[in-house]
Scaffold this motif. Structure first.
Motif, PDB file in Angstrom:
ATOM      1  N   TYR A  29      29.032  57.309  34.477  1.00 41.86           N
ATOM      2  CA  TYR A  29      29.128  56.257  35.494  1.00 41.86           C
ATOM      3  C   TYR A  29      28.883  54.858  34.935  1.00 41.86           C
ATOM      4  O   TYR A  29      29.563  53.899  35.337  1.00 41.86           O
ATOM      5  CB  TYR A  29      28.196  56.586  36.664  1.00 41.86           C
ATOM      6  CG  TYR A  29      28.663  57.810  37.407  1.00 41.86           C
ATOM      7  CD1 TYR A  29      29.772  57.749  38.253  1.00 41.86           C
ATOM      8  CD2 TYR A  29      28.050  59.049  37.213  1.00 41.86           C
ATOM      9  CE1 TYR A  29      30.239  58.886  38.901  1.00 41.86           C
ATOM     10  CE2 TYR A  29      28.515  60.181  37.857  1.00 41.86           C
ATOM     11  CZ  TYR A  29      29.612  60.097  38.695  1.00 41.86           C
ATOM     12  OH  TYR A  29      30.081  61.211  39.316  1.00 41.86           O
ATOM     13  N   ALA A  30      27.930  54.717  33.997  1.00 46.50           N
ATOM     14  CA  ALA A  30      27.720  53.394  33.395  1.00 46.50           C
ATOM     15  C   ALA A  30      28.950  52.975  32.607  1.00 46.50           C
ATOM     16  O   ALA A  30      29.372  51.813  32.634  1.00 46.50           O
ATOM     17  CB  ALA A  30      26.491  53.413  32.493  1.00 46.50           C
ATOM     18  N   ARG A  31      29.573  53.940  31.916  1.00 46.53           N
ATOM     19  CA  ARG A  31      30.786  53.629  31.146  1.00 46.53           C
ATOM     20  C   ARG A  31      31.950  53.287  32.064  1.00 46.53           C
ATOM     21  O   ARG A  31      32.755  52.404  31.761  1.00 46.53           O
ATOM     22  CB  ARG A  31      31.163  54.815  30.258  1.00 46.53           C
ATOM     23  CG  ARG A  31      30.191  55.052  29.106  1.00 46.53           C
ATOM     24  CD  ARG A  31      30.754  56.142  28.224  1.00 46.53           C
ATOM     25  NE  ARG A  31      29.792  56.575  27.211  1.00 46.53           N
ATOM     26  CZ  ARG A  31      30.013  57.576  26.372  1.00 46.53           C
ATOM     27  NH1 ARG A  31      31.146  58.228  26.438  1.00 46.53           N
ATOM     28  NH2 ARG A  31      29.109  57.916  25.479  1.00 46.53           N
ATOM     29  N   VAL A  32      32.079  54.005  33.173  1.00 49.32           N
ATOM     30  CA  VAL A  32      33.144  53.696  34.136  1.00 49.32           C
ATOM     31  C   VAL A  32      32.954  52.290  34.692  1.00 49.32           C
ATOM     32  O   VAL A  32      33.915  51.520  34.816  1.00 49.32           O
ATOM     33  CB  VAL A  32      33.185  54.743  35.271  1.00 49.32           C
ATOM     34  CG1 VAL A  32      34.093  54.278  36.405  1.00 49.32           C
ATOM     35  CG2 VAL A  32      33.664  56.083  34.745  1.00 49.32           C
ATOM     36  N   ALA A  33      31.703  51.944  35.027  1.00 43.32           N
ATOM     37  CA  ALA A  33      31.417  50.592  35.530  1.00 43.32           C
ATOM     38  C   ALA A  33      31.819  49.549  34.494  1.00 43.32           C
ATOM     39  O   ALA A  33      32.417  48.516  34.818  1.00 43.32           O
ATOM     40  CB  ALA A  33      29.937  50.455  35.884  1.00 43.32           C
ATOM     41  N   GLY A  34      31.512  49.826  33.213  1.00 45.25           N
ATOM     42  CA  GLY A  34      31.918  48.908  32.144  1.00 45.25           C
ATOM     43  C   GLY A  34      33.420  48.836  32.008  1.00 45.25           C
ATOM     44  O   GLY A  34      33.992  47.757  31.816  1.00 45.25           O
ATOM     45  N   ARG A  35      34.104  49.981  32.132  1.00 48.41           N
ATOM     46  CA  ARG A  35      35.570  50.025  32.004  1.00 48.41           C
ATOM     47  C   ARG A  35      36.235  49.229  33.122  1.00 48.41           C
ATOM     48  O   ARG A  35      37.309  48.649  32.924  1.00 48.41           O
ATOM     49  CB  ARG A  35      36.041  51.485  32.048  1.00 48.41           C
ATOM     50  CG  ARG A  35      37.510  51.683  31.684  1.00 48.41           C
ATOM     51  CD  ARG A  35      37.728  51.329  30.232  1.00 48.41           C
ATOM     52  NE  ARG A  35      39.100  51.577  29.794  1.00 48.41           N
ATOM     53  CZ  ARG A  35      40.150  50.842  30.121  1.00 48.41           C
ATOM     54  NH1 ARG A  35      39.996  49.800  30.912  1.00 48.41           N
ATOM     55  NH2 ARG A  35      41.353  51.125  29.663  1.00 48.41           N
ATOM     56  N   LEU A  36      35.593  49.187  34.291  1.00 51.85           N
ATOM     57  CA  LEU A  36      36.136  48.440  35.432  1.00 51.85           C
ATOM     58  C   LEU A  36      35.583  47.018  35.479  1.00 51.85           C
ATOM     59  O   LEU A  36      35.882  46.272  36.404  1.00 51.85           O
ATOM     60  CB  LEU A  36      35.816  49.175  36.739  1.00 51.85           C
ATOM     61  CG  LEU A  36      36.434  50.569  36.869  1.00 51.85           C
ATOM     62  CD1 LEU A  36      35.987  51.233  38.163  1.00 51.85           C
ATOM     63  CD2 LEU A  36      37.951  50.519  36.813  1.00 51.85           C
ATOM     64  N   GLY A  37      34.750  46.653  34.500  1.00 48.73           N
ATOM     65  CA  GLY A  37      34.252  45.281  34.392  1.00 48.73           C
ATOM     66  C   GLY A  37      33.099  44.943  35.312  1.00 48.73           C
ATOM     67  O   GLY A  37      32.728  43.776  35.444  1.00 48.73           O
ATOM     68  N   ILE A  38      32.508  45.938  35.984  1.00 51.69           N
ATOM     69  CA  ILE A  38      31.416  45.672  36.934  1.00 51.69           C
ATOM     70  C   ILE A  38      30.100  45.675  36.144  1.00 51.69           C
ATOM     71  O   ILE A  38      29.321  46.638  36.168  1.00 51.69           O
ATOM     72  CB  ILE A  38      31.406  46.704  38.083  1.00 51.69           C
ATOM     73  CG1 ILE A  38      32.818  46.875  38.651  1.00 51.69           C
ATOM     74  CG2 ILE A  38      30.462  46.264  39.193  1.00 51.69           C
ATOM     75  CD1 ILE A  38      32.938  47.964  39.693  1.00 51.69           C
ATOM     76  N   ASN A  39      29.845  44.578  35.418  1.00 51.30           N
ATOM     77  CA  ASN A  39      28.745  44.565  34.452  1.00 51.30           C
ATOM     78  C   ASN A  39      27.370  44.510  35.095  1.00 51.30           C
ATOM     79  O   ASN A  39      26.396  44.973  34.512  1.00 51.30           O
ATOM     80  CB  ASN A  39      28.923  43.404  33.477  1.00 51.30           C
ATOM     81  CG  ASN A  39      29.980  43.718  32.431  1.00 51.30           C
ATOM     82  OD1 ASN A  39      29.969  44.793  31.843  1.00 51.30           O
ATOM     83  ND2 ASN A  39      30.921  42.820  32.240  1.00 51.30           N
ATOM     84  N   THR A  40      27.252  43.925  36.295  1.00 54.62           N
ATOM     85  CA  THR A  40      25.939  43.901  36.954  1.00 54.62           C
ATOM     86  C   THR A  40      25.458  45.329  37.215  1.00 54.62           C
ATOM     87  O   THR A  40      24.291  45.655  36.982  1.00 54.62           O
ATOM     88  CB  THR A  40      26.013  43.122  38.283  1.00 54.62           C
ATOM     89  OG1 THR A  40      27.140  43.589  39.039  1.00 54.62           O
ATOM     90  CG2 THR A  40      26.150  41.631  38.048  1.00 54.62           C
TER      91      THR A  40
END
Length: 711
Positions: free
Chosen positions: A166-177
């Protein structure tokens, strides 16, 4: 305690009243559905969906996403069905809720399979509506914030899943917060003591360096003001997991990691970004090779910024990021910025581009899912696809292609198109021919050379870096093996039928159809199973003959029976014919075939000792014959004894090359001070070629006994 009215007040800043009322209605529905349920912490369960909706409100998500957040556990944890939700709140909300819900009706063998199947279900839902993953990330974030009430081992399991996916998916979608907070919370759950020590050290270091940070910040701000540029300089904090990884991977002490000052400069437009870059480079000397322009070439998740590293006034490195306000919003919210701008009834190219890239990524996930053998293979492919470091290369037409660090020519070919990857035979990098295993670097221009009959190579799996390439190669090899197994199965079945003086082509069609119906298989799957050794050819042949109306089993023709005719091999049958490593058979050797379940035929020399247990099993062991037209090279192992002398190995290598053979492996063993042994693996065309080579080796001085190795 945060209430629905508090949330409604916040939503009033960007949503109309009728949509806020729908969100409130979803909350009251969830409150009633979860009535009596409590979290491990003892709070009413409905506080969780309310907190998830609040996280989404921070990103200005639309009212349907907020409603789905309120209802996301209703299908999973209460008796409410998807159809009932669709009737109450509309189909889009029901689809979102169903996409976020786990597969609760199926009992899985273990947690890993359950995790993989749930993620696979979510990917399918994401392909229909990308908001599914944003709601799921908010749900996971609140669960991570409230891990305290769980058992330590369960905390660690959830944290690892969060970190790996999930952290990687968030990074892949640019949701860095969300990515940064998920990473730090996971780090705290997996390594609580290390996390706490680094947190205390960061707090202490920040206090000691406050004056130095303030000095650099004021110098940068003054330079912007003097040039009349509208920009805000803010300090940039490193998060805990980032510090820990740098300490571990770079083997640096904490003091060296914290000696780097980080700043972010936010300005109005792109032109100002480049002007500010010039100002900071005039102010401090830039570090060579540490400038990156993600404005001209954005990251895959839509992230844009200028990155530079400078030598500060006290010799301390200074990392500076320069971006516009829109880029800042994009860096923090990623794909969620699409709805942020939509809420204001405006569109923005950065947000729209990010949304398009996210949809392209999900499309790629679906392609991987189709190629993957099972859900566990799929999720492993996804994990390897989520590493963030990228390189940028160019097609001959000048199009930019983004690939992960360590990607090879084969990865590039499959990124362009699956068919180009499958038919790839060579490549030019910057107009120079290069091996397909070459690791790429940013800025290179690649041209792929293809051939219509080319096929993927099993060895490619040893060096490809992208999940798309890996899954496509496996898929192609699986189909290749299937086609070769069908062909081999046909030959084995015809050999078995020859004992009854008939063949597959001569059988009555109705007989074949009856047997296929009885076995519940198509002709292709039946032949494949025979070729792979999972079904015995003579058993199928006997059933076919028994059902033949003409009773061919009793037919005795004038021609000689064919039962003794061996199966012909050429050495190029492909993946369903393998040559035993224990005895290294060569063309010209008497050979037999061993039918190995799931692999096809394994070719052995007739005298191979490993076949002893199968000698009396005609179903597993049968005669083979070499074709006269063989073009392949075959490995053979030799053991050469010689008296030690300088230069003998070099002479041996030269002699092998002159004899038109190749050395695949060479090793030297000293028996005593006088005698040494060379273990040599060669590639030769056959037994005659080997005999000529051995004769030439015997003519070398000091060479003693030469033995062909084969158990």
């Amino acid at each position: 305690m945060f209430t629905i009215d508090d949330l409604a007040d916040r939503l009033g800043g960007y949503l109309p009243q009728d949509e806020i009322q729908q969100v409130k209605r979803a909350f009251y529905y969830a409150e009633q559905a979860h009535d009596g349920q409590r979290r491990r912490s003892g709070e009413p369960y409905v506080t969780h969906p309310l907190a998830v909706a609040n996280i989404l409100a921070n990103m200005h998500m639309d009212h349907q996403s907020l409603m789905a957040a309120m209802l996301h556990d209703v299908i999973e944890d209460t008796g409410v069905s998807k159809e009932a939700l669709a009737e109450q709140f509309g189909k889009p909300v029901a689809e979102l809720v169903d996409g976020v819900s786990k597969l609760t009706q199926i009992a899985f063998e273990d947690k890993a399979v359950a995790q993989a199947e749930n993620f696979q279900k979510m990917v399918l839902a994401m392909s229909r509506d990308i908001r599914v993953i944003i709601v799921k990330l908010a749900d996971r974030l609140h669960n991570m914030r409230t891990l305290g009430a769980l058992r330590p081992e369960k905390k660690r399991r959830i944290a690892r899943e969060t970190l790996e996916i999930y952290a990687r998916v968030a990074g892949r979608l640019g949701i860095n917060t969300i990515r940064v907070e998920l990473e730090d919370l996971s780090f705290q759950a997996i390594h609580p003591m290390r996390s706490e020590r680094i947190k205390r050290a960061v707090s202490s270091a920040r206090g000691h360096r406050r004056s130095a940070i303030r000095e650099v910040q004021s110098t940068l701000q003054k330079s912007l003001d003097d040039e009349g540029l509208n920009g805000t300089v803010i300090g940039r904090q490193k998060h805990l997991l980032s510090i820990y990884k740098k300490m571990r991977d770079q083997r640096k002490p904490f003091a060296e990691i914290m000696d780097v000052f980080g700043f972010r400069i936010i300005t109005e437009d792109v032109a100002s970004c480049y002007r500010i870059l010039g100002i900071v480079h005039n102010l401090y000397k830039p570090v060579p090779g540490r400038f990156k322009d993600y404005i001209a070439i954005p990251k895959a998740n839509g992230y844009q910024s200028l990155h530079t590293t400078l030598f500060g006034s006290r010799g301390m490195p200074i990392e500076v990021q320069i971006r516009t306000r829109e880029m800042e919003a994009m860096a923090n919210n990623g794909i969620a910025a699409h709805w942020l701008y939509k809420a204001g009834q405006t569109t923005h190219p950065i947000a729209e581009g990010s949304h398009a890239r996210a949809r392209a990524w999900v499309k790629g996930l679906l392609e991987m899912q189709r190629h993957a053998g099972d859900s566990l293979e799929f999720i492993e492919n996804v994990k390897s696809d989520l590493f963030p470091d990228d390189i940028y290369v160019f097609t001959p037409k000048g199009d930019i292609m983004e690939l992960p660090q360590g990607a090879t020519v084969i990865d590039f070919a499959y990124t362009v198109h699956t068919d180009i990857g499958n038919n790839c035979i060579a490549c030019r990098i910057d107009r120079q021919l290069a091996p397909l295993s070459t690791r790429l670097e940013s800025g290179q221009t690649l041209e792929i050379i293809t051939a219509p009959g080319a096929r993927p190579n099993l060895a490619w799996l040893n060096f490809v870096a992208t999940a798309k390439a890996r899954s496509a190669i496996r898929h192609a090899l699986k189909h290749q093996q299937q086609a070769e197994a069908v062909q081999l199965g046909r030959r084995l079945l015809n050999k078995a039928l020859a004992e009854f003086s008939t063949s597959l082509e001569e059988l009555n069609d109705s007989v074949l159809e009856s047997v296929l119906a009885e076995l519940e298989q198509s002709q292709e799957t039946l032949l494949e199973s025979i070729g792979l050794g999972t079904r015995l050819a003579h058993v199928v042949a006997r059933r076919l003959v028994d059902m033949d109306d003409d009773d061919k089993a009793e037919r005795q023709g004038d021609e000689a029976p064919e039962r003794q005719r061996p199966v012909m091999i050429t050495g190029s049958e492909g993946m369903v014919t393998k040559f035993a490593r224990c005895c290294h058979p060569l063309p010209g050797d008497p050979v037999v075939g061993h039918l190995s379940v799931g692999k096809g035929i394994v070719v052995h020399r007739a005298e191979c000792r490993n076949l002893a247990e199968h000698r009396n099993d005609p179903d597993k062991l049968f005669a083979l014959e070499w074709s006269e037209d063989i073009q392949e090279d075959f490995p053979v192992a030799l053991r050469i004894e010689f008296e030690s002398r300088r230069g003998l190995v070099a002479e041996l290598a030269g002699l092998v090359t002159d004899a038109d053979a190749n050395i695949e492996r060479i090793g030297i063993e000293e028996r005593d001070a006088r005698l040494s042994i060379v273990h040599l693996t060669l590639a030769v065309r056959g037994r005659i070629h080997l005999a000529r080579l051995i004769k030439r080796i015997r003519n070398l001085p000091n060479v003693g006994k030469i033995t062909r190795v084969g158990n």
